[in-house]
Write an enzyme that holds these catalytic residues in place. Structure first.
Site, PDB file in Angstrom:
ATOM      1  N   LYS A   1       0.854  -1.194   0.000  1.00 43.44           N
ATOM      2  CA  LYS A   1       0.000   0.000   0.000  1.00 43.44           C
ATOM      3  C   LYS A   1       0.889   1.244   0.000  1.00 43.44           C
ATOM      4  CE  LYS A   1      -3.923   1.551   2.920  1.00 43.44           C
ATOM      5  NZ  LYS A   1      -4.678   1.233   4.145  1.00 43.44           N
TER       6      LYS A   1
ATOM      7  N   SER B   1      -9.659   0.977   3.321  1.00 46.42           N
ATOM      8  CA  SER B   1      -8.828   1.814   2.476  1.00 46.42           C
ATOM      9  C   SER B   1      -7.754   1.049   1.702  1.00 46.42           C
ATOM     10  CB  SER B   1      -8.155   2.884   3.321  1.00 46.42           C
ATOM     11  OG  SER B   1      -7.252   2.287   4.234  1.00 46.42           O
TER      12      SER B   1
ATOM     13  N   SER C   1      -9.662  -1.529   7.411  1.00 47.57           N
ATOM     14  CA  SER C   1      -9.066  -1.228   6.110  1.00 47.57           C
ATOM     15  C   SER C   1      -8.323  -2.374   5.446  1.00 47.57           C
ATOM     16  CB  SER C   1      -8.132  -0.017   6.215  1.00 47.57           C
ATOM     17  OG  SER C   1      -8.890   1.163   6.218  1.00 47.57           O
TER      18      SER C   1
END
Lengths: 492, 472
Positions: free
Chosen positions: A80, A155, A179
């Protein structure tokens, strides 16, 4: 060769060790896959083609010399964009960090690299991890590989989508209120939120420091366990990491489910859950029962307060953690257009333009709850409630070994469906959020599918364990995965 | 007019600790003489994703100060975030301590009274803004960012600008005594914000003590400025006492050291709100697991202790003050023979050369002094001993001079005196005839012959004795 990207980490590791494949071929396969599907999925913010190939070649040389760094040596993994990567732009998908190139590496990334992992690239996310759909990225909207009109969740949406689409063999994400788990559920992959402090947060751009954890997203439970073995452990750069030794998670998966006590909290099945999702979860619970587990209804009485607690503590910490993006350092700044400005103007305008709506919303909420005169009413109370939430789980784990719940009340929703309604968006994390204030580990495992618009959409089940209970939840996840034997893959 | 008023002063003093590394990272804590922004790392620059890890050395030094000042060391302590925007504050918040500091309470004893302390807490220093000459902008130097910084907050127990200065000086002495800070004010290692108000004695207005606003004078960086600025402000507050609107309760002033006056600083309209909350990146400290009892035992004695003890030994207050501040003399006095402590104390204050002598040498010298001030003989002996590195008694033996105190030396003195008398029969005659000055002449001769290595006091005694005997 073209199908190498479909391999799991465990399979790839075995074949690399046996000399059946090379890391270079594996990495090329992944890069070709990216080239092929990325225009549709848009999971990556940056693909590190050149360095990935170089790393793969170096890995092959180590293998040839009989000196692999670990089981994962040569396995292509992506992270990420919240993870700082040395000499590689790191933006947290936010304009205000655009162009920021860290001179240091996040500990989790460093550990992967020290294990010989090939870093494929940086994955899209909601800016600063604020969101549940990856629509809050300032740069692109990632699509769900099962239905390109739908969100991948968030996310860590880029991480989940990339794993589901075979654009990497595994990925790292972060989880502050769901997330990792929610996008894993929506994309049909495994996502583990470890115990708070189990994996170092050093070098991972902070969202809410007391809630943030780092964990793997992978195609299988075993893969998640293999990644965890590398990234977990104490770090002298993160004072909140735990000193407990790191178990060999992948060795504890085969234990059978006989006599395992599984708690189902009634508060999680109350209302607002999609009926089809509910059926998938109930079927999975039945499956566990058929494997020999004992199912019991339990109560986590402070569940609704857990939500309230989260929505006070999280923005409070966000407002503080975002202070350093002052419009002078890092990426976006109005100073770049106009050199001479009064200080306050630089602050107001750079932050005003550089942050997205969601970041600003959280800064305002957080600033409010920490303000003089409101602190006692909000923050202090929330801290007290947090203790009660923790106690709920402590009490529950005296009676049961794991707790199972849904991950998300609905399957993946349409792009744009909730983006104008922050409350609706917040509610998509309703089953994952309470876990973070408690600090316990939880995993999202694919449990089945529901059909929407003629397309199969994956649904995950959440398995929650006690503090440092990663081995037991990985065990349950693995056994359930084996029993359900879901073979569908997204068609891209 | 001044008799009507009571002055109320409280000080907030910031002190940089002399730890090896910075507060929350491994950077060198000594940036002296280094180029700007060269003693920095991602952590003290507050870069994204970096995390603070607290320095145990800084915490140990803070708690040691607390123990020395009689503070309560609580069971639990923690850091908090204090938020404000300023370009020298890289994270947009300072890691400080809000409601659970490492040290609570405590006091400092002064001659002019006791000053109670509110607390001592630990935080990180900010960077520095540099304003290049003639430019419209400022640049930031983060070398100082992350230096461990103590904040020592007194209660408003100080009653005069002179007492404020004494308090500062005493604290300075204690910090140096504990070796936790160099506390060099010129280098900004010790800085002071002073709060002052004046109250009208005995008068109450609306049920409250009639008081001027509290004026905070920022950034006083010398003992003299603390006193000067407070004296100036005190006078102004008294003169303008009736003019203050009741609403005005707090003002912030700066100090112009060139003019010796204070001036109002630009203040924000809105009240400051630092939005403190517990620092989530640094877990709270269970201080019951720290070796606090051991630290307590290791503490060096405070200056007030030294002063009291030195006075007991027979030194004057002034002498005691000087020695309490002087580590070299203090260490020597700790180690010399009990009966010689006061003599050696006085000697070392006045004779710089004597500081180079060993403990043994000093003890031997002191034995010859007993009372009175050191003679030329003693001064000469110090000089010789320092130069040759030999003990005074060795020198006496070698030079066949006279060792003044021990039995052996007395024998030599006796022999020498006999010799002196036999060599100067006419002077002896004159003395016997009652001629004033004859004895002094003999002593002078003796000193000359021994090149000053004889103790004139002993020589005199011995001369008188032997001459008496000759009379009989």
């Amino acid at each position: 060769m073209s199908n190498l990207c479909n391999l799991t980490i465990a399979e790839a590791s075995k074949q690399l060790a046996e000399g059946k494949i090379t890391s270079a071929d594996l990495t090329k396969s992944v890069l070709e896959r990216i080239e092929q599907v990325e225009p549709k999925v848009e999971a990556y913010l940056k693909v590190l083609e050149d360095s990935a190939l170089k790393e793969a070649e170096a890995s092959d040389k180590r293998r040839q010399a009989g000196k692999p760094l670990s089981k994962l040596d040569g396995v292509p993994i992506a992270v990420k964009d919240l993870f700082c990567t040395k000499d590689v732009e790191t933006t947290a998908a936010s304009n205000i960090l655009k162009g920021f190139v860290p001179c240091y590496e996040a500990t989790a990334v460093k550990k992967l690299k020290d294990a010989g992992v090939v870093l494929v690239g940086k994955l899209n996310q909601d800016a600063f991890a604020h969101g549940s759909s990856t629509e809050n990225s300032d740069f692109k909207v990632t699509k769900n590989p099962w239905d390109l009109e739908r969100v991948p969740g968030g996310s860590s949406g880029g991480s989940a989508a990339a794993v589901a689409a075979d654009e990497c063999l595994g990925a790292l994400g972060t989880d502050t209120g769901g997330s990792i788990r929610q996008p894993a559920s929506l994309c049909g992959v495994v996502g583990l939120k470890p115990t708070y402090g189990r994996v170092s947060r050093y070098g991972v751009i902070a969202m809410a420091s007391s809630l943030d954890v780092i964990g793997p997203l992978a195609k299988t439970t075993e893969d998640a366990a293999l990644i965890m073995e590398v990234i977990a452990g104490r770090d002298s750069l993160d004072g909140t990491t735990l000193g407990a030794p790191v178990p060999e998670y992948s060795k504890e998966l085969e234990k059978d489910m006989k006599g395992l006590k599984v708690g189902v909290p009634k508060e999680y099945f109350a209302e607002g859950m999609d009926e089809d999702v509910k059926k998938v979860i109930e079927k999975s619970v039945e499956k566990l029962k058929s494997l020999g587990a004992e199912i019991a209804e339990i109560s986590l009485p402070h569940t609704d307060m857990a939500l309230a607690t989260y929505y006070i503590l999280q923005p409070a910490e966000v407002s503080s953690n975002l202070s350093r993006y002052d419009g002078i350092k890092y990426g976006f700044s109005t100073l770049r257009e106009e050199k001479e400005q009064p200080l306050e103007k630089v602050y107001f305008e750079s932050r005003g333009q550089g942050f997205g709506a969601e970041a600003k919303r959280r800064v305002m909420l957080g600033t409010h709850v920490l303000s003089a005169g409101y602190y006692d009413a909000y923050y202090k109370k929330a801290m007290k409630l947090r203790t009660l939430v923790k106690k709920d789980f402590d009490e529950a784990f005296k009676k049961v070994d794991v707790i199972v719940t849904p991950v998300s009340p609905t399957p993946a929703f349409k792009i744009g469906e909730k983006s104008d309604n922050p409350i609706q968006m917040y509610l998509s994390d309703i089953y994952t959020v309470p876990i973070n204030p408690a600090g316990v580990p939880a995993i999202s495992t694919p449990a089945g599918f529901v059909e929407r618009d003629g397309k199969k959409l994956p649904v995950g089940i959440q398995i929650i364990g006690p503090m440092l209970g990663e081995p037991v939840i990985l065990n349950v996840s693995y056994q359930l995965e084996k029993a359900l034997s879901l073979k569908d893959r997204p068609k891209l | 007019m001044t008799e009507e008023f009571r002055t109320v002063i409280g000080l907030e003093i910031h002190v940089q600790l002399n730890t090896r590394a910075k507060m929350f990272c491994g950077c060198d804590n000594n940036a002296e003489g280094k180029e700007p922004n060269t003693v920095v790392c991602p952590v003290c620059m507050g870069m994204p994703g970096t995390l603070p890890v607290a320095s145990r050395e800084a915490i140990e030094k803070t708690i040691k100060l607390g123990l020395a000042l009689g503070c309560e060391i609580p069971k639990i302590s923690k850091f908090d975030r204090k938020h404000y925007f300023y370009p020298d504050l890289p994270k947009g918040y300072q890691i400080s301590q809000y409601d659970q500091p490492f040290c609570k309470g405590g006091q400092i004893e002064l001659e002019s009274g006791t000053v109670k302390l509110n607390r001592v807490h630990l935080e990180e220093d900010a960077g520095k803004l540099v304003h290049p000459k003639g430019s419209k902008y400022s640049i930031v130097d983060l070398n100082r960012a992350g230096t461990p910084l103590l904040e020592i907050v007194s209660e408003p127990d100080i009653t005069s600008p002179a007492m404020a200065k004494d308090y500062m000086k005493e604290l300075h002495l204690i910090l140096r005594n504990l070796r936790i800070s160099d506390a060099d004010m010129e280098k900004g290692q010790m800085r002071c914000d002073a709060n002052i108000s004046v109250q009208l004695k005995g008068e109450r207005r609306k049920g409250k003590v009639a008081s001027s606003p509290i004026v905070e004078i920022k950034n006083l960086n010398s003992f003299r400025f603390v006193e000067k600025a407070l004296a100036h402000e005190e006078k102004k507050l008294q003169e303008e006492f009736e003019k203050w609107p009741e609403k005005k309760t707090k003002l912030t002033h700066g100090f112009d050291s060139n003019r010796g006056t204070t001036y109002p600083m630009r203040e924000k309209e809105e009240a400051k709100d630092y939005r403190y909350f517990p620092e989530p990146d640094v877990p709270p400290f269970d201080l019951t697991r720290f070796p606090i009892e051991k630290w307590k035992k290791e503490l060096p004695k405070l200056p007030s202790h030294h002063r009291a003890r030195l006075s007991e030994l027979g030194l004057t207050k002034e002498e005691a003050n000087i020695i309490a501040k002087d580590d070299t003399i203090k260490d020597v006095i700790e180690n010399v023979a009990e009966k010689n402590k006061a003599i050696i104390g006085k000697l070392l204050i006045n004779n710089v050369e004597a500081r180079k002598l060993s403990i043994e040498a000093l003890n031997q010298i002191a034995d010859t002094i007993r009372d009175g001030s050191p003679s030329n003989w003693v001064r000469d002996m110090i000089r010789r001993s320092v130069k040759s590195g030999k003990l005074p008694l060795e020198i006496v033996k070698e030079t066949k001079g006279l060792a003044p105190s021990s039995e052996e030396i007395s024998e030599k003195t006796k022999e020498f005196t006999k010799f002196l008398i036999s060599e100067n029969p006419d002077v002896v005659q004159k003395h016997k005839a009652g001629k004033a000055g004859a004895l002094e002449f003999l002593i002078g001769q003796g000193m000359k012959m021994t090149k000053g290595t004889v103790n004139p006091k002993e020589l005199r005694e011995e001369l008188v004795k032997q001459l008496e005997e000759e009379k009989r």
